[in-house]
Scaffold this motif. Structure first.
Motif, mmCIF file in Angstrom:
data_model
loop_
_atom_site.group_PDB
_atom_site.id
_atom_site.type_symbol
_atom_site.label_atom_id
_atom_site.label_comp_id
_atom_site.label_asym_id
_atom_site.label_seq_id
_atom_site.Cartn_x
_atom_site.Cartn_y
_atom_site.Cartn_z
ATOM 1 N N HIS A 185 -34.157 43.214 -57.869
ATOM 2 C CA HIS A 185 -34.846 42.412 -56.858
ATOM 3 C C HIS A 185 -35.747 41.344 -57.487
ATOM 4 C CE1 HIS A 185 -33.957 45.610 -53.561
ATOM 5 N NE2 HIS A 185 -32.947 44.803 -53.794
ATOM 6 N N ARG A 188 -33.348 38.688 -58.101
ATOM 7 C CA ARG A 188 -33.001 38.077 -56.808
ATOM 8 C C ARG A 188 -34.025 37.004 -56.433
ATOM 9 N NH1 ARG A 188 -30.979 39.823 -51.439
ATOM 10 N NH2 ARG A 188 -32.260 38.850 -49.838
ATOM 11 N N ASN A 220 -19.394 40.443 -54.996
ATOM 12 C CA ASN A 220 -20.172 41.464 -54.297
ATOM 13 C C ASN A 220 -21.594 41.007 -54.061
ATOM 14 O OD1 ASN A 220 -18.374 43.718 -53.983
ATOM 15 N ND2 ASN A 220 -18.345 43.792 -56.204
ATOM 16 N N GLU A 221 -22.058 40.074 -54.883
ATOM 17 C CA GLU A 221 -23.466 39.711 -54.827
ATOM 18 C C GLU A 221 -23.747 38.626 -53.797
ATOM 19 O OE1 GLU A 221 -24.994 38.896 -58.728
ATOM 20 O OE2 GLU A 221 -24.315 40.816 -59.521
ATOM 21 N N PRO A 265 -13.033 49.353 -51.605
ATOM 22 C CA PRO A 265 -11.871 48.882 -50.851
ATOM 23 C C PRO A 265 -11.751 47.352 -50.855
ATOM 24 C CG PRO A 265 -13.528 49.873 -49.391
ATOM 25 C CD PRO A 265 -13.933 50.179 -50.786
ATOM 26 N N ILE A 266 -12.883 46.660 -50.934
ATOM 27 C CA ILE A 266 -12.852 45.188 -50.957
ATOM 28 C C ILE A 266 -14.198 44.732 -51.524
ATOM 29 C CG2 ILE A 266 -13.835 44.843 -48.654
ATOM 30 C CD1 ILE A 266 -11.787 42.614 -48.196
ATOM 31 N N THR A 267 -14.293 43.477 -51.961
ATOM 32 C CA THR A 267 -15.601 42.964 -52.371
ATOM 33 C C THR A 267 -16.442 42.679 -51.118
ATOM 34 O OG1 THR A 267 -14.527 40.800 -52.481
ATOM 35 C CG2 THR A 267 -14.938 41.910 -54.566
ATOM 36 N N THR A 268 -17.752 42.609 -51.271
ATOM 37 C CA THR A 268 -18.607 42.340 -50.110
ATOM 38 C C THR A 268 -18.206 41.026 -49.451
ATOM 39 O OG1 THR A 268 -20.417 43.385 -51.291
ATOM 40 C CG2 THR A 268 -20.984 42.131 -49.323
ATOM 41 N N TYR A 269 -18.014 40.001 -50.263
ATOM 42 C CA TYR A 269 -17.681 38.676 -49.733
ATOM 43 C C TYR A 269 -16.317 38.242 -50.266
ATOM 44 C CZ TYR A 269 -22.707 38.782 -48.970
ATOM 45 O OH TYR A 269 -23.963 39.157 -48.593
ATOM 46 N N THR A 270 -15.420 37.907 -49.346
ATOM 47 C CA THR A 270 -14.134 37.312 -49.712
ATOM 48 C C THR A 270 -14.125 35.980 -48.977
ATOM 49 O OG1 THR A 270 -13.155 39.519 -49.790
ATOM 50 C CG2 THR A 270 -11.629 37.644 -49.704
ATOM 51 N N LEU B 42 -16.745 54.197 -43.601
ATOM 52 C CA LEU B 42 -16.687 53.444 -44.845
ATOM 53 C C LEU B 42 -17.941 52.604 -45.077
ATOM 54 C CD1 LEU B 42 -14.532 53.216 -46.956
ATOM 55 C CD2 LEU B 42 -13.517 51.331 -45.676
ATOM 56 N N LEU B 46 -21.452 51.239 -48.093
ATOM 57 C CA LEU B 46 -21.429 49.860 -48.566
ATOM 58 C C LEU B 46 -22.688 49.124 -48.108
ATOM 59 C CD1 LEU B 46 -17.672 49.186 -47.680
ATOM 60 C CD2 LEU B 46 -18.603 49.796 -49.914
ATOM 61 N N SER B 107 -11.311 48.433 -44.832
ATOM 62 C CA SER B 107 -12.232 47.871 -45.805
ATOM 63 C C SER B 107 -13.618 47.612 -45.228
ATOM 64 C CB SER B 107 -11.659 46.549 -46.351
ATOM 65 O OG SER B 107 -11.361 45.683 -45.275
ATOM 66 N N ALA B 109 -14.540 45.377 -43.370
ATOM 67 C CA ALA B 109 -14.820 43.945 -43.468
ATOM 68 C C ALA B 109 -14.768 43.300 -42.082
ATOM 69 C CB ALA B 109 -13.808 43.277 -44.388
ATOM 70 N N PHE B 159 -14.481 37.180 -45.168
ATOM 71 C CA PHE B 159 -14.585 38.592 -44.837
ATOM 72 C C PHE B 159 -15.878 39.093 -45.460
ATOM 73 C CE2 PHE B 159 -9.926 38.204 -44.500
ATOM 74 C CZ PHE B 159 -9.737 38.814 -43.268
ATOM 75 N N ILE B 160 -16.706 39.735 -44.645
ATOM 76 C CA ILE B 160 -17.956 40.289 -45.163
ATOM 77 C C ILE B 160 -17.923 41.797 -44.939
ATOM 78 C CG2 ILE B 160 -20.483 40.282 -44.993
ATOM 79 C CD1 ILE B 160 -20.341 37.393 -44.070
ATOM 80 N N SER B 161 -18.151 42.549 -45.997
ATOM 81 C CA SER B 161 -18.069 44.005 -45.929
ATOM 82 C C SER B 161 -19.364 44.617 -46.439
ATOM 83 C CB SER B 161 -16.868 44.467 -46.765
ATOM 84 O OG SER B 161 -16.881 45.860 -46.920
ATOM 85 N N GLY B 162 -20.252 44.986 -45.541
ATOM 86 C CA GLY B 162 -21.507 45.627 -45.928
ATOM 87 C C GLY B 162 -22.520 44.630 -46.469
ATOM 88 N N SER B 163 -23.444 45.145 -47.283
ATOM 89 C CA SER B 163 -24.531 44.324 -47.823
ATOM 90 C C SER B 163 -24.154 43.722 -49.159
ATOM 91 C CB SER B 163 -25.773 45.183 -48.065
ATOM 92 O OG SER B 163 -26.244 45.690 -46.867
ATOM 93 N N SER B 164 -24.876 42.667 -49.496
ATOM 94 C CA SER B 164 -24.784 42.109 -50.843
ATOM 95 C C SER B 164 -25.219 43.194 -51.818
ATOM 96 C CB SER B 164 -25.742 40.921 -50.908
ATOM 97 O OG SER B 164 -26.124 40.659 -52.226
ATOM 98 N N ARG B 165 -24.467 43.383 -52.900
ATOM 99 C CA ARG B 165 -24.822 44.480 -53.805
ATOM 100 C C ARG B 165 -24.383 44.176 -55.239
ATOM 101 N NH1 ARG B 165 -21.107 46.101 -50.001
ATOM 102 N NH2 ARG B 165 -18.995 46.385 -50.774
ATOM 103 N N MET B 175 -28.615 47.565 -53.453
ATOM 104 C CA MET B 175 -28.317 46.701 -52.313
ATOM 105 C C MET B 175 -29.250 45.491 -52.332
ATOM 106 S SD MET B 175 -25.844 48.063 -50.810
ATOM 107 C CE MET B 175 -25.021 49.624 -51.164
ATOM 108 N N GLY B 176 -28.728 44.361 -51.900
ATOM 109 C CA GLY B 176 -29.559 43.166 -51.845
ATOM 110 C C GLY B 176 -29.576 42.424 -53.163
ATOM 111 N N ALA B 180 -27.619 39.366 -47.895
ATOM 112 C CA ALA B 180 -28.303 40.281 -46.974
ATOM 113 C C ALA B 180 -28.531 41.655 -47.598
ATOM 114 C CB ALA B 180 -27.481 40.423 -45.703
ATOM 115 N N MET B 181 -29.718 42.210 -47.304
ATOM 116 C CA MET B 181 -30.071 43.542 -47.800
ATOM 117 C C MET B 181 -29.579 44.627 -46.848
ATOM 118 S SD MET B 181 -32.981 43.579 -50.111
ATOM 119 C CE MET B 181 -34.013 42.350 -50.842
#
Ligand code: SF4
Lengths: 461, 188
Positions: A185, A188, A220-221, A265-270, B42, B46, B107, B109, B159-165, B175-176, B180-181
């Motif tokens: 953080h 960040r 992911n970030e 299963p996937i990255t946070t951001y695609t 899931l 995440l 996923s 997402a 596609f957004i899946s969960g938080s930034s990590r 996370m964060g 987004a956290m």
């Protein structure tokens, strides 16, 4: 950038001096491999997916020129500017030209192994542009002025104490606070300021879609997204092998990439980019830098199917026990050990030997590259190019001689089995083939061939 | 000869043999009996959470109940969209409520591509991201998702899946990282 001369066995030996860290490195990376296995086992169609991915990529490579032309046409229809770079130098000049024209002083970058390959950061810094790597792991190694040791986890060779010390010095965090959440953080907050004050953002490209002229970036970030949503200029650098024919093919590749890379299963951001954002510009630089040469090499062109997931290094027993910094090419592990030697056998010949030929890499690779077979072929090239150290070369020549003379090999084996057990320990423990702390295994009483014959006689099939 | 033409000529000359394009629909892909349950199970790992809106409850009711002390809230599902002058103006947003067109069970997402949003920076600058998805718009896997998505937002979509990590420090999941956290997906 990596130092000019790294010889894998020597660098690995130096890394292994710190046994505890070496053990940690091995187990941390093995854990990622296990997470990948868990994900793979949850999809009944996993193997079918790998086959689809291989075929899509293999097809694409067979008409790469056509798909690149289609990609450019479609991207330009969307208002994207496409550039072509024959080599690293041309890539760097194009990027610098775009930045200079826009008066950019600060560039935020997301992860891109291609820009590492091209040495973009030092080039831009020489031209007075501040470059901020924004992936946390990349930022850590940038502040330490060292190359990434893994293509997905750039700082996996470091312990949190080292990162804490670095952040204390560079970002003013509390001394001795090693908590990963606190440290993350702090980074960040610091990087948020850089995002807000940057004049341009540069990303890599995971996939480029010929059919739509768009590119896809996976993180992911969220750093690639912030870096391209805030400053008005977005430059994306891509190796020319990143092309896939159709949008629907992402339905195969996005299912494989993060599962193989990190066991998610996937990255946070695609994120999919097809046009410049309002008030902005989008430039895509397509880079060859030796790839078209590899395409023409029957033994090695399959390496161009790679989607840079890193699974082959996570599974590799040699990589896990030697770190990415022991490999001379910027991409380490099995895939780097074929790409590096393809690029320059003299400089990277030792990488082809950082391999037990166990084949685990080929088994996990989501696009089914025959990695271990390529490494064997690279060894032959290294041998023929005369890049081996004399001891290694003598050993291989002796081996070749023995294999070509089976009677001699049998006799030699017999003598070894008799003589080694009665030799004084000092003699066997410190030979050219051994190191302090390593012991020879007990000698079996019979050779494999003898055991095999006995068995055949007992159970004739 | 330009670099482009030289590169293309080399690629043409060095073409390897290759198979025809496979039919990616010929293979059966994973499906779920209860897609919402799969999605919700899931996303918990995440850095996110998924809920179904209760009878009579509004999205904003739910958001306020969850974060009573929230800071600046921006709602992109409302009729009159706030449009700032610069993408940087979203930097102090605490909660962003954003329409999600489609959710993917395998996923966790959500597809985001809003035709009337000017600056996508909102999705990544906000501290907490709330994605509002129609209950029926949930598909099994990414192949089904790609058959349905459209690029509506200036050619952008994610596609957004969960938080930034990140797990870049000793493989400890935090996370964060930059975005987004917290991520909340509300099915309506
Ligand atoms: S060679 Fe295969 S396993 Fe290795 S990084 Fe590339 S795609 Fe992944």
């Amino acid at each position: 950038m990596k130092p000019a001369h790294i010889h894998h066995p020597e660098a690995a030996a130096a890394f292994l001096q710190d046994r505890e860290q070496a053990r940690w490195h091995d187990s941390a990376i093995w854990w990622v491999r296990q997470k990948r296995d868990t994900q793979a086992s949850q999809l009944p169609e996993w193997e079918a997916l790998r086959t689809l991915a291989r075929e899509i990529k293999a097809h694409t490579l067979s008409r790469l020129d056509e798909y690149l032309v289609a990609f450019q046409e479609n991207a330009e229809k969307n208002g994207v500017v496409v550039h072509w770079a024959a080599d690293a130098d041309e890539h760097n000049r194009i990027v610098h030209g775009l930045l200079a024209a826009a008066g950019v002083q600060k560039l935020v970058k997301s992860k891109s192994m291609l820009t590492e390959e091209c040495g973009l950061n030092p080039y831009l810094e020489q031209h007075g542009i501040e470059v901020i790597d924004t992936d946390l792991g990349e930022r850590i190694v940038q502040l330490r002025q060292e190359p990434p040791s893994h293509i997905v986890m750039p700082a996996i060779h470091l312990k949190k104490e080292q990162i804490s010390e670095l952040f204390h010095r560079e970002l003013g965090t509390e001394a001795g606070n090693n908590d990963p959440t606190y440290l993350t953080h702090a980074a960040r907050a610091n990087l948020r300021q850089h995002f807000l004050t940057a004049d341009a953002g540069l990303t890599g490209v995971n996939f480029a879609i010929a059919e739509t002229g768009g590119i896809v970036v996976c993180t992911n970030e969220g750093n690639a997204d912030l870096g391209t949503a805030l400053p008005p200029l977005h430059i994306a650098s891509m190796g020319l092998e990143k092309i896939i024919p159709r949008l629907e093919h992402l339905g195969v590749f996005t299912r494989l990439l993060a599962r193989s890379a990190i066991g998610s299963p996937i990255t946070t951001y695609t994120s999919h980019f097809h046009r410049p954002r309002p008030g902005g510009q989008l430039h895509i630089v397509i880079v060859d830098n030796g790839r078209s040469q590899i395409l023409g090499d029957a033994d090695f062109y399959q390496s161009l199917r790679c989607i840079r997931c890193g699974a082959c290094m996570n599974t590799c027993p040699v990589y896990r026990r030697s770190t990415g910094h022991s490999y001379s090419y910027i991409i380490p592990g099995p895939i780097g050990s074929t790409l590096g030697p393809s690029r320059d056998i003299d400089q990277h010949g030792s990488m082809a030997f950082a391999c037990t030929t166990c084949g685990s890499c080929s088994n996990v690779c989501p696009v089914k590259i025959n990695l271990h077979e390529q490494l064997v072929l690279q060894r032959r090239r290294a041998f023929e190019a005369g890049t081996l150290k004399p001891v290694k070369k003598m050993g291989l020549l002796a081996m070749r001689f023995a294999i070509r003379h089976p009677a001699l090999m049998d006799a030699g084996g017999k003598v070894m089995r008799k003589v080694v057990p009665v030799l004084p320990a000092a003699l066997t423990a410190d030979s050219a083939w051994s190191r302090a702390g390593r012991a020879l295994p007990d000698m079996p009483s019979k050779s494999f061939k003898e055991l095999w014959r006995e068995r055949q006689q007992e159970n004739p099939s | 000869m330009t670099s482009r033409d030289a590169i293309l000529a080399r690629l043409r000359q060095n073409r390897p043999q290759g198979p025809t394009l496979p039919d990616i629909h010929a293979v059966p892909f994973l499906g779920f009996e209860d897609r919402f349950a799969a999605f919700a199970g899931l996303i918990r790992n995440l850095g996110g959470e998924a809920v179904q809106l209760a009878e009579g409850e509004s999205v904003l009711d739910h958001v306020r109940a969850r974060w009573p002390d929230h800071g600046r809230l921006v709602d992109l599902t409302s009729a009159n969209l706030p449009q700032p002058v610069r993408p940087h103006d979203w930097n102090d947003v605490d909660v962003a409520v954003v329409p999600g067109e489609l959710a993917v069970a395998e996923s966790a997402a959500v597809w985001v591509s809003h035709p009337d949003n000017t600056f996508r920076s909102l999705y990544f600058l906000t501290q907490k991201l709330v994605l509002v998805v129609p209950r029926a718009a949930i598909v099994d896997n990414m192949r089904d998702a790609y058959a349905r998505i459209r690029f509506r937002e200036h050619g952008f979509g994610a596609f957004i899946s969960g938080s930034s990590r990140t797990a870049d420090i000793e493989q400890s999941l935090v996370m964060g990282a930059h975005g987004a956290m917290a991520a909340l997906v509300i099915f309506v």
